[in-house]
Design an enzyme around this catalytic site. Sequence first.
Site, PDB file in Angstrom:
ATOM      1  N   TYR A 229      29.420  29.874  16.748  1.00 53.46           N
ATOM      2  CA  TYR A 229      29.894  30.236  15.474  1.00 53.46           C
ATOM      3  C   TYR A 229      28.580  30.814  14.729  1.00 53.46           C
ATOM      4  CZ  TYR A 229      28.396  25.551  13.931  1.00 53.46           C
ATOM      5  OH  TYR A 229      27.895  24.433  13.740  1.00 53.46           O
TER       6      TYR A 229
ATOM      7  N   ARG B 246      35.274  31.033  18.678  1.00 53.14           N
ATOM      8  CA  ARG B 246      35.555  29.922  19.436  1.00 53.14           C
ATOM      9  C   ARG B 246      36.508  29.993  20.604  1.00 53.14           C
ATOM     10  NH1 ARG B 246      36.476  25.704  14.806  1.00 53.14           N
ATOM     11  NH2 ARG B 246      36.096  24.207  16.553  1.00 53.14           N
TER      12      ARG B 246
ATOM     13  N   THR C 280      36.175  12.874   0.621  1.00 57.70           N
ATOM     14  CA  THR C 280      34.930  13.379  -0.078  1.00 57.70           C
ATOM     15  C   THR C 280      35.171  14.323  -1.422  1.00 57.70           C
ATOM     16  OG1 THR C 280      34.916  15.050   1.351  1.00 57.70           O
ATOM     17  CG2 THR C 280      33.742  13.261   1.909  1.00 57.70           C
TER      18      THR C 280
ATOM     19  N   ASP D 269      31.061  15.949   8.196  1.00 58.56           N
ATOM     20  CA  ASP D 269      30.807  15.278   9.223  1.00 58.56           C
ATOM     21  C   ASP D 269      29.840  14.084   8.924  1.00 58.56           C
ATOM     22  OD1 ASP D 269      32.570  17.133  10.409  1.00 58.56           O
ATOM     23  OD2 ASP D 269      30.702  18.300  10.948  1.00 58.56           O
TER      24      ASP D 269
END
Lengths: 340, 340, 340, 340, 340, 340
Positions: free
Chosen positions: F89, F106, F241, F281
């Site tokens: 990417y 991908r 989040t 992440d």
Amino acid sequence: MKKVVCFGEIMGRLCPVGYKKIIQANSFEITYAGGEANVAVSLANYGVDSSYVSKIPDNDLGKSVLRTLKSCDVNVDNVVIGGERLGMYYVEKGASQRPSKVIYDRKYSAISEADTSDFDWDSILVDTEWFHFTGITPALSDKCIDITREALKKCKEKGITVSCDLNYRKNLWTNAKAKEVMTELMAYVDVCIGNEEDAEMVLGISADSTDVTAGQINREGYIAVAKQIEEEYGCKTVAITLRESYSASINGWSAMLYKDGESYFSKKYDIQIVDRVGGGDSFVGGLLYTLVSGFEPTKAIEFAVAASCLKHTIEGDFNQVTVSDVEKLMNGDGSGRVQR
Amino acid sequence: MKKVVCFGEIMGRLCPVGYKKIIQANSFEITYAGGEANVAVSLANYGVDSSYVSKIPDNDLGKSVLRTLKSCDVNVDNVVIGGERLGMYYVEKGASQRPSKVIYDRKYSAISEADTSDFDWDSILVDTEWFHFTGITPALSDKCIDITREALKKCKEKGITVSCDLNYRKNLWTNAKAKEVMTELMAYVDVCIGNEEDAEMVLGISADSTDVTAGQINREGYIAVAKQIEEEYGCKTVAITLRESYSASINGWSAMLYKDGESYFSKKYDIQIVDRVGGGDSFVGGLLYTLVSGFEPTKAIEFAVAASCLKHTIEGDFNQVTVSDVEKLMNGDGSGRVQR
Amino acid sequence: MKKVVCFGEIMGRLCPVGYKKIIQANSFEITYAGGEANVAVSLANYGVDSSYVSKIPDNDLGKSVLRTLKSCDVNVDNVVIGGERLGMYYVEKGASQRPSKVIYDRKYSAISEADTSDFDWDSILVDTEWFHFTGITPALSDKCIDITREALKKCKEKGITVSCDLNYRKNLWTNAKAKEVMTELMAYVDVCIGNEEDAEMVLGISADSTDVTAGQINREGYIAVAKQIEEEYGCKTVAITLRESYSASINGWSAMLYKDGESYFSKKYDIQIVDRVGGGDSFVGGLLYTLVSGFEPTKAIEFAVAASCLKHTIEGDFNQVTVSDVEKLMNGDGSGRVQR
Amino acid sequence: MKKVVCFGEIMGRLCPVGYKKIIQANSFEITYAGGEANVAVSLANYGVDSSYVSKIPDNDLGKSVLRTLKSCDVNVDNVVIGGERLGMYYVEKGASQRPSKVIYDRKYSAISEADTSDFDWDSILVDTEWFHFTGITPALSDKCIDITREALKKCKEKGITVSCDLNYRKNLWTNAKAKEVMTELMAYVDVCIGNEEDAEMVLGISADSTDVTAGQINREGYIAVAKQIEEEYGCKTVAITLRESYSASINGWSAMLYKDGESYFSKKYDIQIVDRVGGGDSFVGGLLYTLVSGFEPTKAIEFAVAASCLKHTIEGDFNQVTVSDVEKLMNGDGSGRVQR
Amino acid sequence: MKKVVCFGEIMGRLCPVGYKKIIQANSFEITYAGGEANVAVSLANYGVDSSYVSKIPDNDLGKSVLRTLKSCDVNVDNVVIGGERLGMYYVEKGASQRPSKVIYDRKYSAISEADTSDFDWDSILVDTEWFHFTGITPALSDKCIDITREALKKCKEKGITVSCDLNYRKNLWTNAKAKEVMTELMAYVDVCIGNEEDAEMVLGISADSTDVTAGQINREGYIAVAKQIEEEYGCKTVAITLRESYSASINGWSAMLYKDGESYFSKKYDIQIVDRVGGGDSFVGGLLYTLVSGFEPTKAIEFAVAASCLKHTIEGDFNQVTVSDVEKLMNGDGSGRVQR
Amino acid sequence: MKKVVCFGEIMGRLCPVGYKKIIQANSFEITYAGGEANVAVSLANYGVDSSYVSKIPDNDLGKSVLRTLKSCDVNVDNVVIGGERLGMYYVEKGASQRPSKVIYDRKYSAISEADTSDFDWDSILVDTEWFHFTGITPALSDKCIDITREALKKCKEKGITVSCDLNYRKNLWTNAKAKEVMTELMAYVDVCIGNEEDAEMVLGISADSTDVTAGQINREGYIAVAKQIEEEYGCKTVAITLRESYSASINGWSAMLYKDGESYFSKKYDIQIVDRVGGGDSFVGGLLYTLVSGFEPTKAIEFAVAASCLKHTIEGDFNQVTVSDVEKLMNGDGSGRVQR
């Protein structure tokens, strides 16, 4: 001036800086290149009206391809936009006894998944004098074989000269498949170009007793190969590049042109290599320029070899030289004295 | 210790990274250099009290010039600040059969537009033992001829030794103009230095039957050239560098010193070139050091050639080596073994 | 598979980009390396269970050492964390007649100030088949002599084979001290490795009439040296690398293996050097792999020399090649043809 | 003009590119800097006759230090060459909530192991008007305390003004040791400079109720601190920098000058930080310039704060600005509009 | 589609990496740009048929200019090749309170020394709908005034709309000369564009009581300026960019469009600047696109401001965005969320 | 300590230097990363026994993936080697109003074409305490759904806790497909993590009246979402989040943890972003560490948010911080003061 059309795949080329290996690389320099695009750029550099035909995806990598080709004066009006991905390849520069290494990541590229309906050859080939492709394109997919065949048929109809660089790629197809496909397509080819291995791998025609890795060259053998190609496929013009790989850093480089039954061997250059990838394509670029321009065979082969000698000293696949650069070398000045 | 004064133009040098061509470059490395400044830096590296005289503009590029020279221990108290622009040049590094290329953008530079009133030579030449200039400076402009002539006259008055590197630049003036101007200025020159072409282009004196691009050297011819320079211009000392350009990557390098009627040929080095620009200046720097220091002619020419051999392995115009680096090579250790 | 343990110092290696000299450098590339770590990495690359033992400080440079070794599959469970600083060295790449230059800044490093109590050899040497050290480690400090001696005694007790690369470093200790210390430690050594100078400098054993800088090699002399090492220290296996330094850019490279009274000379490679530092260690890495794997002596020495030939073409100290890369060269393909 | 002498340690500064962490870095940019050298460079930039005194090793890193200082017009005639190593430090640039990080590797540096016999202060201080040192130098070693004390005594004898930046470094010495040593040395200090923490850590004098990490500033508290320093140590001039660390990317920056019983607070700048290391030294450089030049206190503190505000926007420790750059900001133009 | 022609000077732009100052720079990134070329590129990015007219020298820098423009889809068929040099400029990126700095080295450039005979406007302006120039071009030389006047006259004859960005450059000409020349040329201008200072400096028309460095904007004042421009010069359309320079890192950015007696103020963006040079040109590029495309005034000014807001976040002078990029921002999404 | 297993795709990440756009890039920095690998690296940094499971091709890019993960202490024993290509990417870093941009290449990656037979979960999950996957993995291909389902079933059998980051990727699958697949897989999930959009896009559960692009946050809404996830899927722990995108340069960042019916909101950080990709992440990495370690909910959510706040200041996807780095911030020191 009538135009030359090159058709094939153009990819992103990612190359670690200097002599770093891929597994050591923290960054890659990116350029965009491919066998037929390299030829198109050489032709444009020499002032030929050069067009490139391919299919590339509609994203920033595809845009970068277009920017690159346009900056080199290659016409991209017939590049089809679409498909999923741009093929990529990674070049690790070798040195001395360590070979250069190319990792391809070209599967599922836009051009390899293109369809015959993507290309309207009647319109693309308007005002075209010459059509060039390589053995890489039909190796990409069965659809690419169909597209190529269609293009070649149209060329025949329109009296367009066709050149083909055999360019055998063992990781794209087998010996047998290559032979089967290329044997058919060769029927449309007027000018056949290859290196020492291609004729054998693709057409099954070999020069006896030449050990390429040992760097010996057998002139008679190569003449015989050319004659046989002419006989079997009717190509009046055959050119063979003769690389003597002393090491990844130093190569001997010369070539033979076979035309109308006569063979012409060029002078040989011993080259300290800066970047070897694209070297063969730069030979084709130089040769097509001379053939389109009607050079004498002896001048033609000397131009093509001098041009590609210079390419080996230039970073990237593209041969960024002018006619006058090539002529200076071809006329004997390889002394490398500073030009002020 | 008395000082050596070098007078001329210093420029910004913009150079693409590695072997990239200018048309491929996305960035340029910048250093600051010029024929006479390169000599001044060599002298300072060898411990000589070295002064540089020029005119540079009052902007950040001019400031960078001063920073560079000061970092190399060259006295810049007599560099005049003013004028419009700093000359620039672009260096494209060649390789193998592809020549290096220099593009100058030096027109209208501060020094080329300087006036005789800018330089007070009486004050500049205080405590000076040696004055060095090259054939580039008078080629810059008619005013530069006047400034140079004034300086040389003052040197004569004060008994300062004068050296001149002929350094013919065909894009700055014609053969004829060079000859006319330099013939006059040579009257003030004690030590004349040139390469194989300069004597012919500037003074019209040539060594018969030496084909430079073919890399042959005719010892007798060069001795004859030196003798003739002595006879015509009264230079007791003449030095000629002998470059054999096998390619842009590999050169043979040696020189001849002619002094008081005797000629001395150095040993020859075969050099794998890192950066060739400034090579001749590093020879002059080495030679002037030995002459100022009173070396024997055989040691003098060996030092000068060894010094400039090393310069060819160093990035940039400046020769960043010490007396001990040069002596090690001159005394026979060119093996390149790692120094730990 | 039983493991091989390498013990010594690993440092940060700071290297200017390209051929820049340290005094020209604006940035340094950093890698982490050292004689024994280089061997450990080679072994891991060849699939050997390779462990490295050392002491490094508890800071981000120490962490970077661990990251580097782990990325190369070297086990670092027995690297002790502590001490004040990581040794550093600066590598200036030479070219042609200009030698490469290494500046060490390793004094007071964690390992040089380590104590015998830092290393529990009984635990470290569990399941170990082979232990490797070099003459550098005892040269670091008296404590390092003690630590090494302790390790060697344990090896003897446990029947672990011991190899030592003599690796004389004149800036770490004197001739006399080296001789005194190494003479004692050699009692524990089974496999002794050195270059042309080491045997003379460290053990006082010399090959007559070989002028290393002149690049001549005297086969009989080296056999005599090996025999004498066997006689005096009982090493059944002795290997000597034979470097012919034509210049900093091109070296001849071969080696001799002496085993059980027989001597085997490898083929010689002429190498265009990319990075020469670590070349000797890569020979040791290749050799130990073959000895651990039970290769025939002729194959062993050819593998070791081919492996280290390749290292000279790779940036950094580590030899980033696989068994198959080495075998390809060893089996005769040094043509450097592009691998696609 | 009389000269200003700065005495202390100069080191190599290795810094990853951009916001890379040290453990991510593949290369480091190198510059050379240190608290007192940074001040010397600022002074030279403002046209002051600035001399630097230190001890550096006789290798290429030491040479690079000299080149750097000379390029900045700092006199290095009294830099002693010798000792084992150059101190180094690694700077990891922080951003937002991630703090910048400095790893020192300065132990055993040439200056820290220097001896009083290395420096002949009578000769060094000829024609000197001002002497500057920081609390870092005596923290390096007991010998450095002795050298500093000797220098300060000579200054007193000669009537040279002495300034000291307290600059507490907790990893070089303890609170207690700092207090003991600096309390003695302060007897010789005329101008005392510190940040919010130094006075407390080094002299045990604190401003009540200022929570530095919370970014509040208590004016009265700082005035009280300055008065107490004057009372206890006799410094007529005290300057305190007031940093409000909102984050690693944005800081508030102002300062107070206390002179002859009066206190002057500067305007406050909110700075988007490019490189914060060396910020305090640039304040000192600006302040000393104004004091040597006899500025009014209000202009003095505004100049010093504006100067160091600009430093925060410049890469490296050195403050590369001119008097006119500072005056432009100080006179109100912080708009950052493009200067053409 | 009819084409838009931009006429002016394009230069090489040399810019140190990151926030390095010119005097700190070891390398410069090179791009090629200039006020009118920047507009031409913006237009091509938005799909307009965009042509650029200028004169550039016949060397590798000139070639690089052509490559760059062609890669951006700008037609260069009417760029004249000739003259001595390409103008260059050096951009030092500012931050926070430190202003960006531009050093021009454009004197004697090919375009500034061009002659009216170099341009055949009848042929150049075939099929042209719009002609754009800036106040920089006539400031280059008297010949450039003549060339511009000729072009404008032809435009009038052919009914081509003319836009002019006043763009006052104080180092190219004086206030008085600017006023004299531009007052005459304004007679041909339909659309007049400027920033807060231009109207005053070039036309002597000022908005009362706006302190630009203090970042206040006086709406009524700007409307009055626009009206007066309309009254005096007959421009039905006037656009003024309103920059509030909080610092070199953060700017407020908005603009006013005055059309047919009505004024339209855009929304204001607070921008964290990546590269501010070329910001004004990107506004012009956006505005001309909307005018050529017939946008409503409110949408026109919002598009132009959003386009140039984005330019401030992009490296280099050129605004590398698409219509859809601009529309997304213009329609309210300035949140900067990752686009996947 | 029992291990945590993360399963998913790791890719090569190619990123232009600085703020260059992809179409401007001449080189790309390469790192290797992916949603689940990023979590595995965070866990290893915090001292957790962290294993990563995936499939990567047998070439130098695959090797580089392994080197990277091993350098970060992630166990790769269960990474399957095979398949055709490594997903790649391209990350274009945004600034201010210009969004960052990710181009994925991908498709046809080794993991996306992997088969259930590639993974022997019984063996992989030995001694495993926790299993983590994201919504990206099942989106790659139907086979990946099968592999994931198999893994989850085994987890259930073995009593391994399962966490899932919903991570909706609109270019990998549709809303409808995501809902269908994830609804089924959620049955196995104990800990569900998502951002503001994921719950709605993947599970169809939305917080009313929160306009994310406008940066408002509706606490009650998020609690309701968490409750509903618990009710429908039985996840006792839900974390969300809360990103407030003021611009590409500055974000507000906080999160909510819902556990056993209670909800805990963290403090909010305003972050000046260095590299935003991988931010989510790093939150998961921090959260899993606290959950595995048994932190109180309030400390858990503060740790996770502080950890990911720091990630936004670090180049690359991986969060290169330690527990102590996070705790320092979490305990209130976000002042960014230099750590020496």
